[in-house]
Write a protein that holds these residues in place. Sequence first.
Motif, PDB file in Angstrom:
ATOM      1  N   LEU A   1       2.499  -5.763   5.568  1.00  0.00           N
ATOM      2  CA  LEU A   1       1.439  -4.756   5.464  1.00  0.00           C
ATOM      3  C   LEU A   1       1.380  -4.205   6.764  1.00  0.00           C
ATOM      4  O   LEU A   1       0.965  -3.172   7.175  1.00  0.00           O
ATOM      5  CB  LEU A   1       0.254  -5.580   5.063  1.00  0.00           C
ATOM      6  CG  LEU A   1      -0.153  -6.042   3.686  1.00  0.00           C
ATOM      7  CD1 LEU A   1      -1.306  -6.828   3.622  1.00  0.00           C
ATOM      8  CD2 LEU A   1      -0.015  -4.927   2.790  1.00  0.00           C
ATOM      9  N   GLY A   2       1.506  -5.048   7.798  1.00  0.00           N
ATOM     10  CA  GLY A   2       1.591  -4.690   9.326  1.00  0.00           C
ATOM     11  C   GLY A   2       2.682  -3.748   9.696  1.00  0.00           C
ATOM     12  O   GLY A   2       2.385  -3.255  10.736  1.00  0.00           O
TER      13      GLY A   2
ATOM     14  N   PRO B   1       0.647  -1.113   0.085  1.00  0.00           N
ATOM     15  CA  PRO B   1      -0.007   0.103  -0.071  1.00  0.00           C
ATOM     16  C   PRO B   1       0.873   1.289  -0.220  1.00  0.00           C
ATOM     17  O   PRO B   1       0.306   2.311  -0.561  1.00  0.00           O
ATOM     18  CB  PRO B   1      -0.962  -0.018   1.117  1.00  0.00           C
ATOM     19  CG  PRO B   1      -0.818  -1.685   1.638  1.00  0.00           C
ATOM     20  CD  PRO B   1       0.390  -2.199   1.346  1.00  0.00           C
ATOM     21  N   THR B   2       2.004   1.327   0.469  1.00  0.00           N
ATOM     22  CA  THR B   2       2.792   2.480   0.630  1.00  0.00           C
ATOM     23  C   THR B   2       3.205   2.980  -0.725  1.00  0.00           C
ATOM     24  O   THR B   2       3.627   4.191  -0.920  1.00  0.00           O
ATOM     25  CB  THR B   2       4.174   2.222   1.372  1.00  0.00           C
ATOM     26  OG1 THR B   2       5.059   1.195   0.849  1.00  0.00           O
ATOM     27  CG2 THR B   2       3.845   1.754   3.044  1.00  0.00           C
ATOM     28  N   GLN B   3       3.366   1.935  -1.921  1.00  0.00           N
ATOM     29  CA  GLN B   3       3.691   2.039  -3.215  1.00  0.00           C
ATOM     30  C   GLN B   3       2.554   2.030  -3.968  1.00  0.00           C
ATOM     31  O   GLN B   3       2.699   2.291  -5.185  1.00  0.00           O
ATOM     32  CB  GLN B   3       4.645   1.373  -3.591  1.00  0.00           C
ATOM     33  CG  GLN B   3       5.990   1.542  -2.628  1.00  0.00           C
ATOM     34  CD  GLN B   3       7.209   0.686  -3.429  1.00  0.00           C
ATOM     35  OE1 GLN B   3       6.800  -0.377  -4.209  1.00  0.00           O
ATOM     36  NE2 GLN B   3       8.185   0.534  -2.888  1.00  0.00           N
ATOM     37  N   ASN B   4       1.255   1.832  -3.573  1.00  0.00           N
ATOM     38  CA  ASN B   4       0.133   1.807  -4.329  1.00  0.00           C
ATOM     39  C   ASN B   4       0.335   0.592  -5.294  1.00  0.00           C
ATOM     40  O   ASN B   4      -0.065   0.781  -6.531  1.00  0.00           O
ATOM     41  CB  ASN B   4      -0.284   3.098  -5.004  1.00  0.00           C
ATOM     42  CG  ASN B   4      -1.689   3.173  -5.756  1.00  0.00           C
ATOM     43  OD1 ASN B   4      -2.300   2.260  -5.182  1.00  0.00           O
ATOM     44  ND2 ASN B   4      -1.853   3.813  -6.714  1.00  0.00           N
TER      45      ASN B   4
END
Length: 90
Positions: free
Chosen positions: A88-89, A16-19
């Motif tokens: 992810l966590g 998610p940090t890099q989409n």
Amino acid sequence: MEKEDAGPVHLRRIDPTQNMRRFYTLAIQPTLFGGASVIRNWGRIGTNGQSMMETFDSEDDAAAALLCLERAKRRRGYSAAGARNSRLGS
């Protein structure tokens, strides 16, 4: 190290940090002339993505190529589609 008739390999990479939400699928299918093909399908999750087919003279050669591609994708951060990504966590 035999992976005969194991079915297709479904991998994904989600960050998610890099989409980033990508999938990568590998499968072996026999050809009409006694060989085998490695079918690759990749792209962003939710799209049809792109496909590539590479044909080999024997199923053993195709299986070796599939294992090599799978190892390369796992080194780049892809994991089994059913597994949760431990990053992810973090």
